[in-house]
Scaffold this motif. Structure first.
Motif, PDB file in Angstrom:
ATOM      1  N   ALA A 125      14.073 -17.237 -42.767  1.00 31.22           N
ATOM      2  CA  ALA A 125      13.747 -17.060 -43.408  1.00 31.22           C
ATOM      3  C   ALA A 125      14.259 -15.504 -44.456  1.00 31.22           C
ATOM      4  O   ALA A 125      14.055 -15.549 -46.179  1.00 31.22           O
ATOM      5  N   MET A 126      15.173 -15.016 -44.563  1.00 27.19           N
ATOM      6  CA  MET A 126      15.435 -14.168 -45.960  1.00 27.19           C
ATOM      7  C   MET A 126      16.560 -14.709 -46.062  1.00 27.19           C
ATOM      8  O   MET A 126      17.158 -14.407 -47.273  1.00 27.19           O
ATOM      9  N   LEU A 127      18.186 -15.646 -45.733  1.00 30.63           N
ATOM     10  CA  LEU A 127      18.954 -16.211 -46.374  1.00 30.63           C
ATOM     11  C   LEU A 127      18.617 -16.759 -47.597  1.00 30.63           C
ATOM     12  O   LEU A 127      19.505 -16.887 -48.344  1.00 30.63           O
ATOM     13  N   PRO A 128      17.365 -17.586 -48.442  1.00 32.99           N
ATOM     14  CA  PRO A 128      17.440 -17.589 -49.498  1.00 32.99           C
ATOM     15  C   PRO A 128      17.586 -17.025 -50.733  1.00 32.99           C
ATOM     16  O   PRO A 128      18.065 -16.775 -51.271  1.00 32.99           O
ATOM     17  N   LEU A 129      16.880 -15.684 -49.770  1.00 34.42           N
ATOM     18  CA  LEU A 129      17.122 -14.219 -50.797  1.00 34.42           C
ATOM     19  C   LEU A 129      17.738 -13.615 -51.403  1.00 34.42           C
ATOM     20  O   LEU A 129      18.380 -13.553 -52.311  1.00 34.42           O
ATOM     21  N   LEU A 130      18.980 -13.773 -49.725  1.00 34.67           N
ATOM     22  CA  LEU A 130      19.979 -12.861 -49.763  1.00 34.67           C
ATOM     23  C   LEU A 130      21.036 -13.672 -50.473  1.00 34.67           C
ATOM     24  O   LEU A 130      22.128 -13.176 -50.814  1.00 34.67           O
ATOM     25  N   ARG A 131      20.641 -15.214 -50.710  1.00 33.71           N
ATOM     26  CA  ARG A 131      21.617 -15.427 -51.703  1.00 33.71           C
ATOM     27  C   ARG A 131      21.569 -15.324 -53.257  1.00 33.71           C
ATOM     28  O   ARG A 131      22.683 -15.817 -54.100  1.00 33.71           O
ATOM     29  N   ARG A 132      20.578 -14.904 -53.887  1.00 34.74           N
ATOM     30  CA  ARG A 132      20.363 -14.297 -55.227  1.00 34.74           C
ATOM     31  C   ARG A 132      21.082 -13.379 -54.882  1.00 34.74           C
ATOM     32  O   ARG A 132      20.879 -12.980 -56.436  1.00 34.74           O
ATOM     33  N   SER A 133      21.343 -13.060 -54.494  1.00 32.62           N
ATOM     34  CA  SER A 133      22.148 -11.372 -54.074  1.00 32.62           C
ATOM     35  C   SER A 133      23.599 -11.696 -55.091  1.00 32.62           C
ATOM     36  O   SER A 133      24.147 -12.220 -53.606  1.00 32.62           O
ATOM     37  N   PRO A 134      24.558 -10.507 -55.716  1.00 36.66           N
ATOM     38  CA  PRO A 134      25.444 -10.795 -56.189  1.00 36.66           C
ATOM     39  C   PRO A 134      26.634 -10.075 -54.296  1.00 36.66           C
ATOM     40  O   PRO A 134      27.789 -10.659 -54.141  1.00 36.66           O
ATOM     41  N   THR A 135      25.233  -9.225 -53.562  1.00 37.73           N
ATOM     42  CA  THR A 135      26.114  -8.643 -52.426  1.00 37.73           C
ATOM     43  C   THR A 135      25.338  -8.640 -51.545  1.00 37.73           C
ATOM     44  O   THR A 135      24.953  -7.369 -51.104  1.00 37.73           O
ATOM     45  N   GLY A 136      24.860  -9.431 -50.910  1.00 37.54           N
ATOM     46  CA  GLY A 136      24.392  -9.757 -49.554  1.00 37.54           C
ATOM     47  C   GLY A 136      24.549  -9.341 -48.552  1.00 37.54           C
ATOM     48  O   GLY A 136      26.242  -9.262 -47.863  1.00 37.54           O
ATOM     49  N   ARG A 137      24.071  -8.243 -47.926  1.00 42.04           N
ATOM     50  CA  ARG A 137      24.355  -7.409 -46.791  1.00 42.04           C
ATOM     51  C   ARG A 137      23.845  -8.153 -45.280  1.00 42.04           C
ATOM     52  O   ARG A 137      22.491  -7.870 -45.246  1.00 42.04           O
ATOM     53  N   ILE A 138      24.694  -8.481 -44.711  1.00 46.93           N
ATOM     54  CA  ILE A 138      22.875  -8.065 -43.435  1.00 46.93           C
ATOM     55  C   ILE A 138      23.971  -7.648 -41.747  1.00 46.93           C
ATOM     56  O   ILE A 138      25.223  -7.512 -41.563  1.00 46.93           O
ATOM     57  N   VAL A 139      22.983  -6.697 -41.849  1.00 43.07           N
ATOM     58  CA  VAL A 139      23.474  -5.767 -40.430  1.00 43.07           C
ATOM     59  C   VAL A 139      22.785  -5.884 -39.143  1.00 43.07           C
ATOM     60  O   VAL A 139      21.230  -5.719 -39.124  1.00 43.07           O
ATOM     61  N   ASN A 140      22.732  -6.086 -37.864  1.00 45.45           N
ATOM     62  CA  ASN A 140      22.686  -6.543 -36.642  1.00 45.45           C
ATOM     63  C   ASN A 140      22.771  -5.437 -35.773  1.00 45.45           C
ATOM     64  O   ASN A 140      23.625  -5.344 -35.814  1.00 45.45           O
ATOM     65  N   LEU A 141      21.804  -4.847 -35.777  1.00 39.19           N
ATOM     66  CA  LEU A 141      21.615  -3.572 -34.542  1.00 39.19           C
ATOM     67  C   LEU A 141      22.195  -3.982 -33.377  1.00 39.19           C
ATOM     68  O   LEU A 141      21.051  -4.895 -32.848  1.00 39.19           O
ATOM     69  N   SER A 142      23.336  -4.110 -33.338  1.00 35.63           N
ATOM     70  CA  SER A 142      23.887  -4.275 -31.715  1.00 35.63           C
ATOM     71  C   SER A 142      23.916  -3.249 -30.753  1.00 35.63           C
ATOM     72  O   SER A 142      23.169  -1.887 -31.089  1.00 35.63           O
ATOM     73  N   SER A 143      24.574  -3.372 -29.627  1.00 34.59           N
ATOM     74  CA  SER A 143      24.355  -2.030 -28.857  1.00 34.59           C
ATOM     75  C   SER A 143      25.517  -2.537 -27.776  1.00 34.59           C
ATOM     76  O   SER A 143      26.292  -3.602 -27.516  1.00 34.59           O
ATOM     77  N   SER A 144      26.545  -1.359 -27.570  1.00 36.96           N
ATOM     78  CA  SER A 144      27.776  -1.224 -26.486  1.00 36.96           C
ATOM     79  C   SER A 144      27.149  -2.272 -25.271  1.00 36.96           C
ATOM     80  O   SER A 144      28.681  -3.132 -24.581  1.00 36.96           O
ATOM     81  N   LEU A 145      26.680  -2.212 -25.471  1.00 38.80           N
ATOM     82  CA  LEU A 145      25.746  -3.306 -24.186  1.00 38.80           C
ATOM     83  C   LEU A 145      25.933  -4.423 -23.679  1.00 38.80           C
ATOM     84  O   LEU A 145      25.704  -4.982 -23.187  1.00 38.80           O
ATOM     85  N   GLY A 146      26.094  -4.895 -25.227  1.00 41.70           N
ATOM     86  CA  GLY A 146      25.868  -6.415 -25.361  1.00 41.70           C
ATOM     87  C   GLY A 146      27.447  -6.916 -25.665  1.00 41.70           C
ATOM     88  O   GLY A 146      27.699  -8.130 -26.381  1.00 41.70           O
ATOM     89  N   SER A 147      28.691  -6.160 -24.343  1.00 42.15           N
ATOM     90  CA  SER A 147      30.032  -6.516 -25.062  1.00 42.15           C
ATOM     91  C   SER A 147      30.389  -7.206 -23.760  1.00 42.15           C
ATOM     92  O   SER A 147      30.070  -5.905 -22.989  1.00 42.15           O
ATOM     93  N   LEU A 148      30.744  -8.143 -23.130  1.00 39.59           N
ATOM     94  CA  LEU A 148      31.360  -8.927 -22.178  1.00 39.59           C
ATOM     95  C   LEU A 148      32.899  -7.986 -21.941  1.00 39.59           C
ATOM     96  O   LEU A 148      32.776  -7.957 -20.887  1.00 39.59           O
ATOM     97  N   THR A 149      32.805  -7.903 -22.644  1.00 38.73           N
ATOM     98  CA  THR A 149      34.467  -6.913 -22.258  1.00 38.73           C
ATOM     99  C   THR A 149      33.596  -5.430 -21.372  1.00 38.73           C
ATOM    100  O   THR A 149      34.462  -5.455 -20.443  1.00 38.73           O
ATOM    101  N   LEU A 150      33.422  -4.625 -22.074  1.00 33.25           N
ATOM    102  CA  LEU A 150      33.536  -3.736 -21.591  1.00 33.25           C
ATOM    103  C   LEU A 150      31.882  -3.553 -20.637  1.00 33.25           C
ATOM    104  O   LEU A 150      32.261  -2.799 -19.139  1.00 33.25           O
ATOM    105  N   ASN A 151      31.248  -5.178 -20.361  1.00 31.92           N
ATOM    106  CA  ASN A 151      30.209  -5.340 -19.013  1.00 31.92           C
ATOM    107  C   ASN A 151      30.981  -5.651 -17.856  1.00 31.92           C
ATOM    108  O   ASN A 151      30.938  -5.443 -16.295  1.00 31.92           O
ATOM    109  N   GLY A 152      31.732  -5.780 -18.384  1.00 35.94           N
ATOM    110  CA  GLY A 152      32.912  -6.467 -16.937  1.00 35.94           C
ATOM    111  C   GLY A 152      34.131  -5.650 -16.646  1.00 35.94           C
ATOM    112  O   GLY A 152      35.195  -6.004 -15.884  1.00 35.94           O
ATOM    113  N   ASP A 153      34.754  -4.568 -17.231  1.00 38.64           N
ATOM    114  CA  ASP A 153      35.264  -3.885 -16.807  1.00 38.64           C
ATOM    115  C   ASP A 153      34.429  -1.999 -16.009  1.00 38.64           C
ATOM    116  O   ASP A 153      34.098  -1.237 -16.494  1.00 38.64           O
ATOM    117  N   PRO A 154      35.130  -1.493 -14.883  1.00 37.83           N
ATOM    118  CA  PRO A 154      34.632  -0.928 -14.171  1.00 37.83           C
ATOM    119  C   PRO A 154      35.231   0.497 -14.287  1.00 37.83           C
ATOM    120  O   PRO A 154      34.477   1.263 -13.977  1.00 37.83           O
TER     121      PRO A 154
END
Length: 243
Positions: A125-154
């Protein structure tokens, strides 16, 4: 473009790290819009920031309500005509989440619907508005819990944190970052996944070791990246995080 020309939307911004991200962006001179499901809590957050001399505004935004998302985009368009920064902070946990053998499927569904599908819907929904910006920024708040590498490392401290719904939602959010960054290659919009660290918030039961102020610094840094900022990264407080 000066910071005061920048307009940011922070989802789930009425409390916790979302509120602190909004505050720090406002301190930096960005015009911040706080997205929140509860209008009363949103007004309280705006009032708290006003008491600190920071002028912000709010917009009703429920990640599980397509009408709410469309209305928020229309309101931002009508008042500002563009959006420079989107911080996808809103997300949930569920007490019925857990290890794959024990997690309630309905809980997993609720988490994925909000953290992944809802975030995707807001971003679209916000992408059309972000495309009008000369410096659009999207930050997705993730977590190290979302790392497949770390989840699989004992040997990883995240190895024993088996929350199939929440962890899977953050892994899927990282996939959104990767694919969207590639889709937007060649445009001014950059997209990154940022893990703020283990922050003391309602979401973590206030068991984290970082304050909201500390946890907000990295997402804010990526929200304010310059023209040569990287895209398609997964980073945490200690640096790049393995996918």
């Amino acid at each position: 473009m000066t910071d005061i020309d920048r307009i940011a939307l922070v989802t789930g911004a009425n409390k916790g790290i979302g509120f602190e991200i909004a505050r720090q962006l406002a301190v930096a001179g960005v015009r911040v819009i706080l997205g929140a499901r509860d209008a009363g809590r949103a007004r309280t957050a705006v009032d708290r920031l006003a008491a600190q001399g920071l002028a912000t505004q709010s917009v009703p935004l429920d990640l599980n309500d397509p009408t709410s998302i469309a209305a928020a985009a229309a309101a931002i368009d009508a008042e500002n005509g563009k959006l420079d920064i989107l911080v996808n902070n809103a997300g949930i946990v569920d007490p019925a989440d857990g290890a794959p053998s024990a997690s309630a499927p309905d809980a997993v569904r609720r988490i994925l619907d909000t953290n992944v599908v809802g975030t995707l819907a807001v971003t679209q929904a916000m992408l059309p508005l972000l495309r009008r910006s000369p410096t659009g920024r999207i930050v997705n708040l993730s977590s190290s819990l979302g790392s497949l590498t770390l989840n699989g490392d004992p040997t990883s401290p995240y190895y024993a944190a088996r929350l199939i719904g929440y962890n899977a939602s953050k892994a899927a959010l990282n996939m959104l970052t990767v694919q969207l960054a590639e889709e937007l290659r060649g445009t001014p919009i950059v997209v990154n996944s940022v893990s703020p660290g283990y922050v003391k918030t309602d979401l973590t039961g206030h068991t984290g070791y970082m304050t909201a102020e500390e946890g907000a610094k990295l997402p804010v840094h990526y929200a304010l990246l310059g023209a040569d900022g990287p895209s398609g990264r997964f980073v945490g407080p200690d640096g790049p995080t393995p996918w």
